[in-house]
Design a protein around this motif. Structure first.
Motif, PDB file in Angstrom:
ATOM      1  N   ILE A  30       0.891  -1.123  -0.238  1.00 40.66           N
ATOM      2  CA  ILE A  30      -0.101   0.104   0.038  1.00 40.66           C
ATOM      3  C   ILE A  30       1.029   1.208  -0.174  1.00 40.66           C
ATOM      4  CG2 ILE A  30      -1.870   1.246   1.182  1.00 40.66           C
ATOM      5  CD1 ILE A  30      -2.688  -1.685   0.221  1.00 40.66           C
ATOM      6  N   ASP A  31       1.049   1.888  -1.145  1.00 37.15           N
ATOM      7  CA  ASP A  31       2.060   3.041  -1.371  1.00 37.15           C
ATOM      8  C   ASP A  31       1.588   4.100  -1.938  1.00 37.15           C
ATOM      9  OD1 ASP A  31       4.662   4.080  -1.680  1.00 37.15           O
ATOM     10  OD2 ASP A  31       5.111   2.894  -3.175  1.00 37.15           O
TER      11      ASP A  31
ATOM     12  N   ASP B   4      -6.856  -5.138   8.833  1.00 31.58           N
ATOM     13  CA  ASP B   4      -6.528  -6.121   7.906  1.00 31.58           C
ATOM     14  C   ASP B   4      -5.746  -5.846   6.791  1.00 31.58           C
ATOM     15  OD1 ASP B   4      -7.584  -8.195   9.310  1.00 31.58           O
ATOM     16  OD2 ASP B   4      -9.538  -8.372   8.232  1.00 31.58           O
ATOM     17  N   GLN B   5      -5.085  -4.556   6.831  1.00 32.86           N
ATOM     18  CA  GLN B   5      -4.308  -3.871   5.717  1.00 32.86           C
ATOM     19  C   GLN B   5      -2.951  -4.788   5.912  1.00 32.86           C
ATOM     20  OE1 GLN B   5      -3.788   0.285   5.869  1.00 32.86           O
ATOM     21  NE2 GLN B   5      -5.821   0.233   6.876  1.00 32.86           N
ATOM     22  N   PRO B   6      -2.077  -4.957   4.736  1.00 36.81           N
ATOM     23  CA  PRO B   6      -0.960  -5.762   4.965  1.00 36.81           C
ATOM     24  C   PRO B   6      -0.130  -4.458   5.473  1.00 36.81           C
ATOM     25  CG  PRO B   6      -1.154  -5.121   2.817  1.00 36.81           C
ATOM     26  CD  PRO B   6      -2.737  -4.545   3.372  1.00 36.81           C
ATOM     27  N   SER B   7       0.363  -4.819   6.676  1.00 35.02           N
ATOM     28  CA  SER B   7       1.231  -3.706   7.407  1.00 35.02           C
ATOM     29  C   SER B   7       2.593  -3.647   6.578  1.00 35.02           C
ATOM     30  CB  SER B   7       1.759  -4.263   8.902  1.00 35.02           C
ATOM     31  OG  SER B   7       2.585  -3.325   9.374  1.00 35.02           O
ATOM     32  N   GLN B   8       3.135  -2.299   6.534  1.00 33.08           N
ATOM     33  CA  GLN B   8       4.270  -1.730   5.803  1.00 33.08           C
ATOM     34  C   GLN B   8       5.568  -1.435   6.473  1.00 33.08           C
ATOM     35  OE1 GLN B   8       3.669  -1.863   2.423  1.00 33.08           O
ATOM     36  NE2 GLN B   8       1.625  -2.707   3.027  1.00 33.08           N
ATOM     37  N   SER B   9       5.440  -0.902   7.445  1.00 29.06           N
ATOM     38  CA  SER B   9       6.757  -0.357   7.826  1.00 29.06           C
ATOM     39  C   SER B   9       7.746  -1.523   8.696  1.00 29.06           C
ATOM     40  CB  SER B   9       6.489   0.747   9.024  1.00 29.06           C
ATOM     41  OG  SER B   9       6.157   0.197  10.118  1.00 29.06           O
ATOM     42  N   TRP B 372      -5.757   8.972   5.735  1.00 23.33           N
ATOM     43  CA  TRP B 372      -5.483   7.974   6.892  1.00 23.33           C
ATOM     44  C   TRP B 372      -4.139   7.246   6.704  1.00 23.33           C
ATOM     45  CZ3 TRP B 372      -4.717   3.169   3.966  1.00 23.33           C
ATOM     46  CH2 TRP B 372      -4.990   2.929   2.781  1.00 23.33           C
ATOM     47  N   PRO B 373      -3.626   6.679   7.740  1.00 21.82           N
ATOM     48  CA  PRO B 373      -2.346   6.148   7.745  1.00 21.82           C
ATOM     49  C   PRO B 373      -2.176   4.942   7.086  1.00 21.82           C
ATOM     50  CG  PRO B 373      -3.084   5.881   9.913  1.00 21.82           C
ATOM     51  CD  PRO B 373      -4.027   6.652   9.209  1.00 21.82           C
ATOM     52  N   THR B 374      -1.292   4.680   6.128  1.00 20.78           N
ATOM     53  CA  THR B 374      -1.159   3.404   5.439  1.00 20.78           C
ATOM     54  C   THR B 374      -0.299   2.263   6.139  1.00 20.78           C
ATOM     55  OG1 THR B 374       0.781   4.123   4.199  1.00 20.78           O
ATOM     56  CG2 THR B 374      -1.416   4.579   3.110  1.00 20.78           C
ATOM     57  N   GLN B 375       0.444   3.209   7.322  1.00 19.24           N
ATOM     58  CA  GLN B 375       1.589   2.232   8.115  1.00 19.24           C
ATOM     59  C   GLN B 375       1.252   2.627   9.406  1.00 19.24           C
ATOM     60  OE1 GLN B 375       5.514   2.727   6.819  1.00 19.24           O
ATOM     61  NE2 GLN B 375       4.897   2.389   4.610  1.00 19.24           N
ATOM     62  N   PRO B 376       0.097   2.303  10.019  1.00 16.67           N
ATOM     63  CA  PRO B 376      -0.254   2.833  11.339  1.00 16.67           C
ATOM     64  C   PRO B 376       0.474   2.445  12.427  1.00 16.67           C
ATOM     65  CG  PRO B 376      -1.859   1.004  10.496  1.00 16.67           C
ATOM     66  CD  PRO B 376      -0.755   1.327   9.317  1.00 16.67           C
TER      67      PRO B 376
END
Lengths: 156, 444
Positions: A30-31, B4-9, B372-376
């Motif tokens: 998600i970028d 359920d978003q894939p976590s990024q950071s 919204w934060p994509t990497q909450p």
């Protein structure tokens, strides 16, 4: 049908092998920023397609990404391009492989902000901070919290 | 992370396996409800676009819920629907306005649910007008270093409409946010000195718990024809201008009918500890850059002066008691167009409003976007759980309301409006991170 030799995913995997940073950090699923795409396009508009295809084919020919990266870095032609890719990620700037000491340009304001060098320094860019007011009075968080290392098993 | 978003950071990668608190129901079939959604509803497969759609849906559901007709105690009146009588009083207007929380001397505000008491500093006549049910809108004078209602478009200047009248602003908080401020005495500068960290409550779908919510509203003075036009949510308000010596401004108050032109709704939730930033506008505010001027007229743009500099604040002196001449009215233009998917969602919710009543004022509001934060952060304490990426890499990167961030729209990092990245810098009067709100700076 043969797999395309030079795609965004190949570029990201090669970038991960060259920088030691995970593909997930370089190109998050998600970028909203899309920095990998910006660098990919920068490379495509500055290097001949045949040269990039050769880079992609060479990288994918070896199963170990680190060994593949080593082969590329030692190649007289591809090595310069690979170093320019590393500089893109680390400094957010495009360096012509034939004149490797002078940056041509900073790719974008986002590229400047997202340069990996700031994270490796456990710091932040001049003029932009992701830390709250007063962070300077505390020790920075550990490097592991800034950089997600590439997995040795992350070969495409 | 919980939606359920894939976590990024790097710092939050282990969270991808964390148990979800988000229901997996489709968010595309939202119905009218007076219940504020406790958190975003998202279901896989996830993409930036699909998640943006889920957050935009939450924005509209929240907009409808907080604009639901309210009982005097602030609870939604389930026997009515928004706009059923064209316009209605709303739930959020019963919440606590900042001037009723941060009082002179840092004294404790009245508890939640207390009857409204005008600020003691106001003239008696003004207080009487307020006690008779009018809203209070204040135009604060020179208050360096503080984001007051008057300086919401970031100290660069006031917003003036095409009738020459100054726009007014207010900030309100819901019960959860008020209670944290009240319980931790964050209304007091002295008490803030002892506070090590500020963490407001997160909304949680699993527990049907509403988190801290803050609302920022922008209002414009309505002319008779604008009142009759029925395109604004309108209220009677006492517009109070405090006296000032430099610049010289006389104390003044007047009762006026004002119309809602901008509304930020910001909700802290478990999926988004960096808060979810929804922003709405009245549809006639201004044209969009490069898309012509299809409306007959605009609240903050003059079609007869297309060559005038856009998004430039009026020159000083500023005097909210004046009706400014045409050449001092800023030409406001939306610089970042509303996304096509958001426009489609707007059309569908506006149609729902028309179904209730073809003359509903709520059909004239549109969602600009939701940030919204994509990497909450891992949990509600953002400073502790996301120390290297406190902003959570927001999407969209830039977001502004033309009435609230009029002069800082654009796409330059750290310069153009980005809700999360700006509010990341908010601190208490003792310079402690204040969990994305500048309100605590008002403590005395």
């Amino acid at each position: 049908m043969s797999t395309p030799s030079w795609t965004l995913d190949v570029f990201v995997n090669l970038s991960s092998a060259l920088t030691g940073v995970s593909t997930e950090q370089l190109k998050p699923a998600i970028d909203p920023i899309g920095i990998a795409k910006q660098y990919f396009e920068t490379l495509n508009s500055n290097i001949d397609r045949a040269e990039l295809d050769r880079l992609g084919v060479t990288f994918q020919a070896t199963s170990d990404p680190n060994k593949a990266a080593e082969v590329i870095l030692q190649d007289p032609a591809m090595g310069g391009v690979a170093r320019s890719i590393m500089k893109l990620w680390l400094l957010g700037s495009w360096y012509n492989p034939k004149q490797p000491t002078n940056a041509v340009n900073v790719v974008s304001s986002q590229a400047y902000k997202e340069s990996l060098v700031w994270k490796i320094m456990q710091s932040h860019p001049m003029g932009y901070s992701m830390f709250p007011f007063g962070y300077w009075a505390k020790n920075p968080p550990p490097l592991e919290q800034f950089i997600q290392p590439a997995s040795t098993a992350s070969k495409p | 992370m919980s939606c359920d978003q894939p976590s990024q950071s790097a710092s939050t990668s282990s969270d991808s396996k964390k148990a979800t608190t988000i229901q997996s129901a489709s968010s595309k079939t939202a119905a009218l409800s007076s219940t504020i959604p406790a958190d975003v509803k998202a279901s896989p497969p996830f993409s930036l676009e699909s998640l943006q759609g889920d957050f935009d849906q939450l924005s509209w559901q929240t907009f409808v819920a907080i604009n639901w007709p309210a009982h005097a105690n602030g609870l939604p009146d389930e026997s009515k629907k928004p706009g059923q009588a064209k316009d209605n009083n709303t739930v959020w207007e019963t919440w606590r306005e900042s001037s009723s929380i941060f009082l002179a001397g840092g004294i404790a505000p009245a508890p939640w649910g207390s009857s409204f008491e005008p600020p003691s500093s106001l003239p008696q006549e003004c207080k009487d007008l307020l006690r008779s049910g009018n809203r209070l809108l204040t135009q604060v004078g020179k208050t360096p270093g503080i984001l007051t209602e008057a300086t919401q478009p970031f100290n660069t200047g006031p917003l003036i409409d095409q009738n020459g009248r100054y726009a007014h602003f207010e900030i309100l908080v819901n019960q959860s946010m008020f209670q944290t401020i009240f319980n931790q005495k964050l209304y007091s500068k002295k008490a803030q000195e002892e506070v090590k960290s500020v963490v407001f409550e997160c909304g949680d779908s699993k527990e049907a718990k509403i988190g801290a919510i803050m609302v920022k509203a922008a209002w414009k003075h309505l002319s008779l024809s604008e009142i009759e036009g029925g395109r604004f949510h309108a209220v009677k308000a006492v517009i109070y201008t405090p006296p000032s010596q430099e610049p010289l401004i006389e104390e003044k108050w007047e009762v006026a009918t004002v119309g809602l032109v901008g509304l930020h709704i910001v909700h802290k939730t478990k999926s988004s500890p960096q808060w979810i930033w929804s922003t709405f506008e009245q549809v006639d505010n201004c044209p969009t850059d490069g898309q012509g001027t299809p409306h007959t007229s605009y609240n903050f743009y003059n079609k007869n002066q297309p060559a005038a500099a856009i998004n430039t604040p009026p020159k000083r002196p500023w005097n909210p008691n004046k009706i400014e001449p045409e050449d001092r009215r800023p030409q406001i233009v939306r610089m970042l167009p509303i996304d096509a998917a958001t426009q489609k969602l707007n059309a569908s919710w506006q149609a729902k409003m028309r179904e209730i009543n073809p003359e509903s004022v709520w059909q004239y509001y549109e969602l600009v976007s939701t940030q919204w934060p994509t990497q909450p952060a891992k949990d509600c304490d953002v400073e502790a759980s996301a120390p290297t990426n406190m902003s959570g890499t927001p999407a969209p990167q830039f977001l502004g309301n033309t009435t609230l961030e009029s002069y800082i729209q654009g796409k330059v990092p750290n310069v153009s409006s980005s809700c999360i990245e700006c509010h990341l810098n908010a601190v208490t009067t003792s310079s402690t991170f204040s969990d994305f709100t500048y309100l605590l700076q008002r403590a005395q």
